[in-house]
Design an enzyme around this catalytic site. Structure first.
Site, PDB file in Angstrom:
ATOM      1  N   CYS A   1      68.438   7.827  30.390  1.00 27.67           N
ATOM      2  CA  CYS A   1      67.560   7.361  29.949  1.00 27.67           C
ATOM      3  C   CYS A   1      67.198   5.768  30.668  1.00 27.67           C
ATOM      4  O   CYS A   1      67.608   5.347  30.808  1.00 27.67           O
ATOM      5  CB  CYS A   1      67.971   7.060  28.753  1.00 27.67           C
ATOM      6  SG  CYS A   1      66.030   6.701  27.619  1.00 27.67           S
TER       7      CYS A   1
ATOM      8  N   CYS B   1      67.672   0.122  25.994  1.00 30.44           N
ATOM      9  CA  CYS B   1      68.267  -0.124  24.595  1.00 30.44           C
ATOM     10  C   CYS B   1      69.853  -0.711  24.661  1.00 30.44           C
ATOM     11  O   CYS B   1      70.833   0.201  24.715  1.00 30.44           O
ATOM     12  CB  CYS B   1      68.115   1.080  23.306  1.00 30.44           C
ATOM     13  SG  CYS B   1      66.087   1.254  23.266  1.00 30.44           S
TER      14      CYS B   1
ATOM     15  N   GLU C   1      73.656  16.408  27.338  1.00 28.90           N
ATOM     16  CA  GLU C   1      74.483  17.040  25.953  1.00 28.90           C
ATOM     17  C   GLU C   1      73.863  16.841  24.889  1.00 28.90           C
ATOM     18  O   GLU C   1      72.774  16.595  24.866  1.00 28.90           O
ATOM     19  CB  GLU C   1      75.216  15.539  25.735  1.00 28.90           C
ATOM     20  CG  GLU C   1      76.332  15.478  26.323  1.00 28.90           C
ATOM     21  CD  GLU C   1      77.577  14.374  25.889  1.00 28.90           C
ATOM     22  OE1 GLU C   1      79.065  14.757  26.018  1.00 28.90           O
ATOM     23  OE2 GLU C   1      76.755  13.172  25.057  1.00 28.90           O
TER      24      GLU C   1
ATOM     25  N   CYS D   1      70.173  19.199  17.790  1.00 26.02           N
ATOM     26  CA  CYS D   1      69.338  17.424  18.475  1.00 26.02           C
ATOM     27  C   CYS D   1      69.241  17.886  20.151  1.00 26.02           C
ATOM     28  O   CYS D   1      70.837  18.303  20.541  1.00 26.02           O
ATOM     29  CB  CYS D   1      70.479  16.797  18.137  1.00 26.02           C
ATOM     30  SG  CYS D   1      69.905  14.671  18.660  1.00 26.02           S
TER      31      CYS D   1
ATOM     32  N   CYS E   1      72.599   1.661  22.782  1.00 24.34           N
ATOM     33  CA  CYS E   1      72.774   3.002  23.113  1.00 24.34           C
ATOM     34  C   CYS E   1      73.496   3.333  24.562  1.00 24.34           C
ATOM     35  O   CYS E   1      73.136   2.935  25.749  1.00 24.34           O
ATOM     36  CB  CYS E   1      71.316   3.344  23.028  1.00 24.34           C
ATOM     37  SG  CYS E   1      71.235   5.189  24.026  1.00 24.34           S
TER      38      CYS E   1
ATOM     39  N   CYS F   1      74.726   9.203  16.840  1.00 19.67           N
ATOM     40  CA  CYS F   1      73.706   8.984  17.077  1.00 19.67           C
ATOM     41  C   CYS F   1      74.385   7.486  18.410  1.00 19.67           C
ATOM     42  O   CYS F   1      74.473   6.384  18.306  1.00 19.67           O
ATOM     43  CB  CYS F   1      72.842   7.514  15.819  1.00 19.67           C
ATOM     44  SG  CYS F   1      71.814   9.084  14.830  1.00 19.67           S
TER      45      CYS F   1
END
Ligand code: SF4
Length: 346
Positions: free
Chosen positions: A113, A117, A93, A106, A120, A332
């Site tokens: 990933c 974290c 995305e 962005c 996220c 975010c």
């Protein structure tokens, strides 16, 4: 027969190697870069100043390699989110965030990933693969807004850019070179959770801005939020930053998601000031957008303002980042292509 490799995403050096291998004149490499990055052609046959023989050779071994987004949606605040398929059939995305004076893209640097974290959505998706420089840049060149000019690029989408540093640096070389997009490195920001060797290499090899995800100044709390703290303690990353001068054009900033009752106290603010003493920097406070499966909560606006004002009074430039695209999950920490992947494998 060779597989046809994409030209888009190649640096001038790589194009030079290519044309030399085909026995073409050296200047052809610059001509190809111009067609790819300035003129944005769709087909090798459109490279009209190349000889017929050159185009035939390129067609035999290459494709252009840009792909349009598969889907898009628009937030009520104007932020747009695009879904792209990668060469390996995975999905990433990209968010395009317009303001009155800027159009910021962005970009994602990885599919998913591996950093885990806990706040996220991309982290929850896990790691599915690296993006090439071409796939990173395709997110900029292949959205409709590219026609009117993109002013800023932030590497804050899916993935940890410094875990794919070769391709990220290559993409920045293409963005900033005169034979590429000729963009100022001051309009590019790479955000990292602080992988120490990557931070050092990035600062040596590139002039773009750096943003470090800090989130709490206390190591034991940070370990709970971000497993990277075990391998690369924040204090060590900050010590490494002290070797660099950020008082000129290159900036370092620290991202701080404010979680209610966790990292929003005066004790945290005081420790932040101690930790960052002597570094010319800015802190960006970010509102948390709750995600499933965590007990983390957002802080209230009053506490956020008090936290910001305290830091500013103590001389640490602190701003609160406007949340954009929350309604379309483009803000975010909300980017994830788990659902797209499931859809595609049905
Ligand atoms: Fe990865 Fe960044 Fe999400 Fe951490 S915050 S899991 S590094 S994408």
């Amino acid at each position: 027969m060779d597989t046809q490799t994409p030209l888009f995403g190649m640096t001038l050096g790589e194009l030079q190697t290519c044309v030399a291998a085909y026995g073409l004149p050296g200047y052809t490499a610059r001509q190809i870069a111009d067609w790819l990055y300035s003129k944005k052609i769709e087909s090798i046959d459109d490279m009209s100043n190349l000889s017929k023989q050159a185009r035939a050779l390129l067609n035999e071994h290459h494709v252009i390699g840009r792909t349009p987004p598969q889907e898009s949606c628009t937030s009520k605040d104007g932020t747009r989110k695009y879904l792209f398929a990668t060469a390996h059939g995975q999905f990433i995305e990209t968010a395009m965030i317009p303001t009155e004076t800027r159009k910021t893209v962005c970009v994602s640097s990885q599919v998913g990933c591996k950093m885990g974290c806990v706040f996220c959505m991309t982290g929850k998706q896990g790691f599915q693969g690296q993006l090439t420089a071409g796939e990173i840049l395709n997110q900029v060149w292949s959205i409709p807004e590219h026609e009117d000019g993109i002013t800023n690029i932030v590497y804050m989408g899916m993935g940890e850019p410094l875990d794919n540093l070769d391709e990220v640096l290559k993409s920045i070389e293409i963005l900033t070179s005169d034979w590429g997009a000729a963009m100022s490195p001051r309009r590019i920001t790479v955000s990292t959770i602080g992988i120490l060797p990557g931070v050092t290499r990035f600062l040596k090899e590139c002039e773009a801005h750096l943003a470090i995800s800090l989130h709490t100044p206390f190591p034991e709390e940070r370990q709970e939020l971000m497993p990277v703290q075990n391998a690369h303690p924040l204090e060590e990353v900050i010590d490494a930053l002290r070797e660099w001068d950020f008082s000129g054009q290159r900036r370092v900033s620290f991202e701080y998601i404010v979680f209610g009752g966790l990292n929003d106290s005066a004790r945290h603010a005081r420790e932040l000031i101690r930790l960052l003493a002597g570094i010319v920097c800015r802190i960006n406070l970010i509102r948390f957008h709750p995600i499933p499966g965590t007990a983390l909560a957002r802080t209230d606006e009053d506490t956020m303002q008090r936290f910001k004002d305290f830091l500013n009074r103590k001389g640490v430039l602190t701003t609160v980042r406007a949340s954009r695209g929350v309604d379309i999950y483009a803000a975010c920490g909300l980017l994830s292509t788990t659902a797209a992947g499931e859809k595609s494998s049905e």
